[in-house]
Design an enzyme around this catalytic site. Sequence first.
Site, PDB file in Angstrom:
ATOM      1  N   CYS A  40     -51.463 -15.297  33.496  1.00  0.00           N
ATOM      2  CA  CYS A  40     -51.144 -14.065  32.769  1.00  0.00           C
ATOM      3  C   CYS A  40     -50.769 -12.986  33.775  1.00  0.00           C
ATOM      4  O   CYS A  40     -51.539 -12.678  34.680  1.00  0.00           O
ATOM      5  CB  CYS A  40     -52.375 -13.636  31.967  1.00  0.00           C
ATOM      6  SG  CYS A  40     -52.169 -12.027  31.202  1.00  0.00           S
ATOM      7  N   CYS A  72     -47.773  -7.274  29.372  1.00  0.00           N
ATOM      8  CA  CYS A  72     -47.191  -7.281  28.020  1.00  0.00           C
ATOM      9  C   CYS A  72     -47.915  -6.294  27.113  1.00  0.00           C
ATOM     10  O   CYS A  72     -47.305  -5.650  26.268  1.00  0.00           O
ATOM     11  CB  CYS A  72     -47.276  -8.664  27.400  1.00  0.00           C
ATOM     12  SG  CYS A  72     -46.522  -9.908  28.435  1.00  0.00           S
ATOM     13  N   THR A 116     -57.175  -6.855  29.828  1.00  0.00           N
ATOM     14  CA  THR A 116     -56.299  -7.581  30.745  1.00  0.00           C
ATOM     15  C   THR A 116     -55.681  -6.630  31.769  1.00  0.00           C
ATOM     16  O   THR A 116     -55.077  -5.624  31.399  1.00  0.00           O
ATOM     17  CB  THR A 116     -55.189  -8.281  29.935  1.00  0.00           C
ATOM     18  OG1 THR A 116     -55.815  -9.272  29.120  1.00  0.00           O
ATOM     19  CG2 THR A 116     -54.169  -8.948  30.836  1.00  0.00           C
ATOM     20  N   GLU A 138     -59.544  -9.985  33.460  1.00  0.00           N
ATOM     21  CA  GLU A 138     -60.070  -9.240  32.321  1.00  0.00           C
ATOM     22  C   GLU A 138     -61.315  -8.493  32.775  1.00  0.00           C
ATOM     23  O   GLU A 138     -62.105  -9.041  33.547  1.00  0.00           O
ATOM     24  CB  GLU A 138     -60.460 -10.156  31.146  1.00  0.00           C
ATOM     25  CG  GLU A 138     -59.300 -10.526  30.244  1.00  0.00           C
ATOM     26  CD  GLU A 138     -58.424 -11.603  30.855  1.00  0.00           C
ATOM     27  OE1 GLU A 138     -58.983 -12.492  31.545  1.00  0.00           O
ATOM     28  OE2 GLU A 138     -57.194 -11.553  30.679  1.00  0.00           O
ATOM     29  N   HIS A 195     -47.053  -7.786  20.039  1.00  0.00           N
ATOM     30  CA  HIS A 195     -47.878  -8.521  20.998  1.00  0.00           C
ATOM     31  C   HIS A 195     -47.950 -10.011  20.655  1.00  0.00           C
ATOM     32  O   HIS A 195     -48.002 -10.854  21.539  1.00  0.00           O
ATOM     33  CB  HIS A 195     -49.270  -7.900  21.021  1.00  0.00           C
ATOM     34  CG  HIS A 195     -49.997  -8.125  22.304  1.00  0.00           C
ATOM     35  ND1 HIS A 195     -49.376  -8.093  23.528  1.00  0.00           N
ATOM     36  CD2 HIS A 195     -51.309  -8.424  22.559  1.00  0.00           C
ATOM     37  CE1 HIS A 195     -50.267  -8.338  24.479  1.00  0.00           C
ATOM     38  NE2 HIS A 195     -51.440  -8.550  23.911  1.00  0.00           N
ATOM     39  N   TYR A 228     -46.515 -13.563  23.134  1.00  0.00           N
ATOM     40  CA  TYR A 228     -47.200 -14.759  23.632  1.00  0.00           C
ATOM     41  C   TYR A 228     -46.248 -15.908  23.936  1.00  0.00           C
ATOM     42  O   TYR A 228     -46.690 -16.988  24.332  1.00  0.00           O
ATOM     43  CB  TYR A 228     -48.349 -15.153  22.689  1.00  0.00           C
ATOM     44  CG  TYR A 228     -49.610 -14.428  23.118  1.00  0.00           C
ATOM     45  CD1 TYR A 228     -49.744 -13.061  22.896  1.00  0.00           C
ATOM     46  CD2 TYR A 228     -50.613 -15.072  23.806  1.00  0.00           C
ATOM     47  CE1 TYR A 228     -50.857 -12.377  23.350  1.00  0.00           C
ATOM     48  CE2 TYR A 228     -51.730 -14.396  24.259  1.00  0.00           C
ATOM     49  CZ  TYR A 228     -51.849 -13.055  24.032  1.00  0.00           C
ATOM     50  OH  TYR A 228     -52.946 -12.381  24.501  1.00  0.00           O
ATOM     51  N   CYS A 285     -44.847 -15.860  26.477  1.00  0.00           N
ATOM     52  CA  CYS A 285     -45.118 -16.011  27.916  1.00  0.00           C
ATOM     53  C   CYS A 285     -45.822 -17.331  28.186  1.00  0.00           C
ATOM     54  O   CYS A 285     -45.642 -17.928  29.239  1.00  0.00           O
ATOM     55  CB  CYS A 285     -45.960 -14.849  28.437  1.00  0.00           C
ATOM     56  SG  CYS A 285     -47.607 -14.765  27.722  1.00  0.00           S
ATOM     57  N   GLU A 330     -57.118 -17.155  26.282  1.00  0.00           N
ATOM     58  CA  GLU A 330     -56.307 -15.985  25.940  1.00  0.00           C
ATOM     59  C   GLU A 330     -55.325 -16.336  24.822  1.00  0.00           C
ATOM     60  O   GLU A 330     -55.047 -15.524  23.942  1.00  0.00           O
ATOM     61  CB  GLU A 330     -55.557 -15.461  27.165  1.00  0.00           C
ATOM     62  CG  GLU A 330     -54.902 -14.126  26.886  1.00  0.00           C
ATOM     63  CD  GLU A 330     -54.119 -13.590  28.078  1.00  0.00           C
ATOM     64  OE1 GLU A 330     -54.064 -14.251  29.116  1.00  0.00           O
ATOM     65  OE2 GLU A 330     -53.545 -12.507  27.924  1.00  0.00           O
TER      66      GLU A 330
HETATM   67  C1  LIG Z   1     -58.257 -13.577  27.903  1.00  0.00           C
HETATM   68  C2  LIG Z   1     -58.244 -12.450  26.910  1.00  0.00           C
HETATM   69  C3  LIG Z   1     -57.468 -11.325  27.165  1.00  0.00           C
HETATM   70  C4  LIG Z   1     -57.488 -10.230  26.292  1.00  0.00           C
HETATM   71  N1  LIG Z   1     -56.771  -9.102  26.601  1.00  0.00           N
HETATM   72  C5  LIG Z   1     -56.918  -7.984  25.842  1.00  0.00           C
HETATM   73  C6  LIG Z   1     -56.294  -6.748  26.215  1.00  0.00           C
HETATM   74  O1  LIG Z   1     -55.611  -6.653  27.225  1.00  0.00           O
HETATM   75  N2  LIG Z   1     -56.462  -5.654  25.440  1.00  0.00           N
HETATM   76  C7  LIG Z   1     -57.226  -5.704  24.330  1.00  0.00           C
HETATM   77  O2  LIG Z   1     -57.357  -4.679  23.675  1.00  0.00           O
HETATM   78  N3  LIG Z   1     -57.843  -6.857  23.938  1.00  0.00           N
HETATM   79  C8  LIG Z   1     -57.706  -7.989  24.668  1.00  0.00           C
HETATM   80  N4  LIG Z   1     -58.331  -9.168  24.285  1.00  0.00           N
HETATM   81  C9  LIG Z   1     -59.184  -9.144  23.126  1.00  0.00           C
HETATM   82  C10 LIG Z   1     -58.713  -9.936  21.911  1.00  0.00           C
HETATM   83  O3  LIG Z   1     -57.745  -9.201  21.195  1.00  0.00           O
HETATM   84  C11 LIG Z   1     -59.976 -10.249  21.093  1.00  0.00           C
HETATM   85  O4  LIG Z   1     -60.724 -11.207  21.826  1.00  0.00           O
HETATM   86  C12 LIG Z   1     -59.674 -10.773  19.707  1.00  0.00           C
HETATM   87  O5  LIG Z   1     -59.097  -9.763  18.901  1.00  0.00           O
HETATM   88  C13 LIG Z   1     -60.952 -11.283  19.046  1.00  0.00           C
HETATM   89  O6  LIG Z   1     -61.940 -10.278  19.077  1.00  0.00           O
HETATM   90  P1  LIG Z   1     -63.416 -10.633  19.610  1.00  0.00           P
HETATM   91  O7  LIG Z   1     -63.284 -11.278  20.941  1.00  0.00           O
HETATM   92  O8  LIG Z   1     -64.241  -9.425  19.476  1.00  0.00           O
HETATM   93  O9  LIG Z   1     -63.927 -11.769  18.656  1.00  0.00           O
HETATM   94  P2  LIG Z   1     -64.457 -11.559  17.181  1.00  0.00           P
HETATM   95  O10 LIG Z   1     -63.683 -10.492  16.485  1.00  0.00           O
HETATM   96  O11 LIG Z   1     -65.922 -11.449  17.188  1.00  0.00           O
HETATM   97  O12 LIG Z   1     -64.019 -12.933  16.540  1.00  0.00           O
HETATM   98  C14 LIG Z   1     -64.750 -14.149  16.739  1.00  0.00           C
HETATM   99  C15 LIG Z   1     -64.618 -14.995  15.471  1.00  0.00           C
HETATM  100  O13 LIG Z   1     -65.247 -14.314  14.374  1.00  0.00           O
HETATM  101  C16 LIG Z   1     -64.323 -14.144  13.313  1.00  0.00           C
HETATM  102  N5  LIG Z   1     -64.603 -12.825  12.711  1.00  0.00           N
HETATM  103  C17 LIG Z   1     -64.730 -11.643  13.336  1.00  0.00           C
HETATM  104  N6  LIG Z   1     -64.969 -10.643  12.452  1.00  0.00           N
HETATM  105  C18 LIG Z   1     -64.991 -11.221  11.242  1.00  0.00           C
HETATM  106  C19 LIG Z   1     -65.185 -10.732   9.908  1.00  0.00           C
HETATM  107  N7  LIG Z   1     -65.429  -9.440   9.659  1.00  0.00           N
HETATM  108  N8  LIG Z   1     -65.134 -11.637   8.895  1.00  0.00           N
HETATM  109  C20 LIG Z   1     -64.891 -12.936   9.148  1.00  0.00           C
HETATM  110  N9  LIG Z   1     -64.697 -13.473  10.377  1.00  0.00           N
HETATM  111  C21 LIG Z   1     -64.749 -12.621  11.405  1.00  0.00           C
HETATM  112  C22 LIG Z   1     -62.953 -14.207  13.951  1.00  0.00           C
HETATM  113  O14 LIG Z   1     -61.922 -14.593  13.044  1.00  0.00           O
HETATM  114  C23 LIG Z   1     -63.177 -15.244  15.042  1.00  0.00           C
HETATM  115  O15 LIG Z   1     -63.087 -16.541  14.510  1.00  0.00           O
HETATM  116  C24 LIG Z   1     -58.281 -10.289  25.125  1.00  0.00           C
HETATM  117  C25 LIG Z   1     -59.037 -11.436  24.851  1.00  0.00           C
HETATM  118  C26 LIG Z   1     -59.028 -12.508  25.733  1.00  0.00           C
HETATM  119  C27 LIG Z   1     -59.885 -13.727  25.417  1.00  0.00           C
END
Ligand SMILES: Cc1cc2nc3c(=O)[nH]c(=O)nc-3n(C[C@H](O)[C@H](O)[C@H](O)COP(=O)(O)OP(=O)(O)OC[C@H]3O[C@@H](n4cnc5c(N)ncnc54)[C@H](O)[C@@H]3O)c2cc1C
Length: 493
Positions: free
Chosen positions: A104, A108, A195, A261, A296, A300, A302, A450
Site C-alpha cells: 500500500c 489514495c 494509513t 497504519e 475510495h 482499491y 491498486c 486492508e
Molecule cells: C489495513 C487497513 C487500513 C485502513 N486504512 C484506513 C485509513 O487510512 N483511514 C481510515 O479512516 N480508515 C482506515 N481503515 C479502517 C477501515 O475503514 C475499517 O477497518 C472498516 O471500516 C471496518 O471498521 P472496523 O475495523 O471498526 O470494524 P467494525 O466496524 O467493528 O466491523 C467488524 C465487523 O462487524 C460488523 N459490524 C460492525 N458494526 C455493525 C453493526 N452495527 N451491525 C452489524 N454488523 C456490524 C462489520 O460488518 C464487520 O463484519 C483501514 C483498515 C485497515 C484494516
Amino acid sequence: MMTAPPTRIESGVEYIESLRGRKLRVYLFGERVEEPVDHPMIRGSINAVARTYDLGIEQPDLATAWSTLSNRRVNRFLHVTESVDDVVGQNRMQRRLGQLTGTCFQRCVGMDAINALYSTTFEMDQAHATPYHARFRQFVIKMQEANYVIGGAMTDPKGDRSKAPADQTDPDMFVRIIERRPDGVVIRGAKMHQTGCLNSHWIVVMPTMRLRAADKDYAIVAAIPVDHPGLTFIYGRQSCDTRSMEGGDIDQGNAQFAGQEAMILIDDVFVPNELIFMNGETDFAAMLVERFTSYHRRSYVCKTGLGDVIIGAAALAADYNGVEKVSHVRDKLVEMAHLNETIYGAGIAASHESQPTAAGNYQPDDLLANVCKHNVTRFPYEIARLAQDLAGGLVATLPSEKDFKNPETGPLLNKYLKGRDGVRVEDRARILRLIENMTLGRNAVGYLTESMHGAGSPQAQRIQIARQMNLEAKKEMAKSLAGIPNNKTVTES
Ligand SMILES: Cc1cc2nc3c(=O)[nH]c(=O)nc-3n(C[C@H](O)[C@H](O)[C@H](O)COP(=O)(O)OP(=O)(O)OC[C@H]3O[C@@H](n4cnc5c(N)ncnc54)[C@H](O)[C@@H]3O)c2cc1C
C-alpha cells in the site's frame, strides 16, 4: 507547526527529507520513536510514498495532471478531477504503483477525501449558506503548491457498534467538538487504522458514518498538520515486521517497501476556522461518507497491481521448480489473472462511468465502485491461496537468511533446496519470501486485511449494492418477457 508551505517537494528524496525533524509523538513497542524516518520498521512505508513522487517525475502523464485550481501540473493524488479521464487516470496510476511497490503506497485515501469534500462542501454551502467550499479550495491549492501528502482520517474507535455517536457511554468514541470558539473549534477523540498518517504532512478528519441531529458535535471536518503537538500516534504492528530490524534483505520478502497504519489520538486540538470544512451540518455527513467511499472503493484497483506482482511471483516459483508449463499450473495462473482483471474491470468501469457533480468535479459510479471493492474483499484471498499452492510448503518453512550465510548450514541448504537446473537457490528463496511477505507476512496487511476492511468491511458494500441494484426495474423486465401483466398481483386460488 507546518502551517506555511516550505519550498515545493518534487522528488522522493526531497519528500523523505521533508519528514525529518518534525518531533512527532510516535510510540512503537512502548517507546517514543525520536525520528520515524530512520526507524527500520517504519522506513519501508516512507519509501513506498516516496515512490509516488518519483513516478510523477518519471511518468508525468500517468502520475500528474493539470489543475485549473492552482494553474499548474500537480501530483494526481492532490488533483481535483476535472474530467472522466482524470478519474480513470487515478486507477491507472494506482495499478502501476501497486506493481512498483507490492504494498500500500498510502495516498489514495487523501486523494479520495479531497474529491469527496470538494463536491460535498459545495452542496453544503448551497443548502446552508456556509463558507466551506472557498476555504477548502484554498486549502487544496496550498497542498498542491507545496506538493504535500494528505491523510484521510475517517474511522473512529466506534465503541459499541449498536449505538450512535451521541449514545455511547464514553462520548469520545467518535471524534467530536468539545468547545466552539469564535475563531475555531477544539476537537477530541481518536482515529483508527490510519494509513500512512506519519508519512503525511496533513490529515483531514471526517465523520465515519451517517449522523442524526443529536450527533451535531460529531459532524466535524477539519484539517490538522501532522506535527500538531496535540496529536499522538501509536504505531500498528504488522506480521513479520521485526524482520526489517534483523539485517539482510532476503527474509523480509520485500526489503524496500511496506505499508503503515497507526492510531491517532487527538487530545483537545484547536482548529482555526479556515481549516474547518464542516461544523455541525449532520445532514451532510452521509453525503460525504458515501462520496468518499465511492471514490475510495474503486481506488482499491491498486490491489490489482499487487496482484500482478503475486501472479508473477507464483509463475516464477513454478518456473524455478521446473513445472511452469504443466497444465494445472497454467490453469491456476489463468484463474489468478482472471480474478485480478475482474477487480480491475469493475474499478475502471466505475471511473469511466463518472458523472460531474454540482461543484464541477467528477464522481465515480457508486454501484460499480462498490462491486469493485466487494470483489477486492474476496478475490485476493483466492489469488493468495493459489500462489501458496504453486509455491509449495517451503513458502512457510524456509530457513533464515542467516542460515544460508552460516558456513556449516549454507552449503547444505544450497545443495538440498535446489530447483531446476540454471536457477540460483538464492533466487528461489527470494521469490518464496516475497510470496510469504504478501500472503502471510508484512505486506499481507496491504494485500489481504486492508482489502477486507479498508474503505469498509464487506457488509458495507452489500448494503450499498442492495440500495442500488434496482430490483423492481429488474422484476418488470422479467415480467414483460414472461408475459405477466403489469401492476397485477396474481394469487393462486
Ligand atoms: C489495513 C487497513 C487500513 C485502513 N486504512 C484506513 C485509513 O487510512 N483511514 C481510515 O479512516 N480508515 C482506515 N481503515 C479502517 C477501515 O475503514 C475499517 O477497518 C472498516 O471500516 C471496518 O471498521 P472496523 O475495523 O471498526 O470494524 P467494525 O466496524 O467493528 O466491523 C467488524 C465487523 O462487524 C460488523 N459490524 C460492525 N458494526 C455493525 C453493526 N452495527 N451491525 C452489524 N454488523 C456490524 C462489520 O460488518 C464487520 O463484519 C483501514 C483498515 C485497515 C484494516
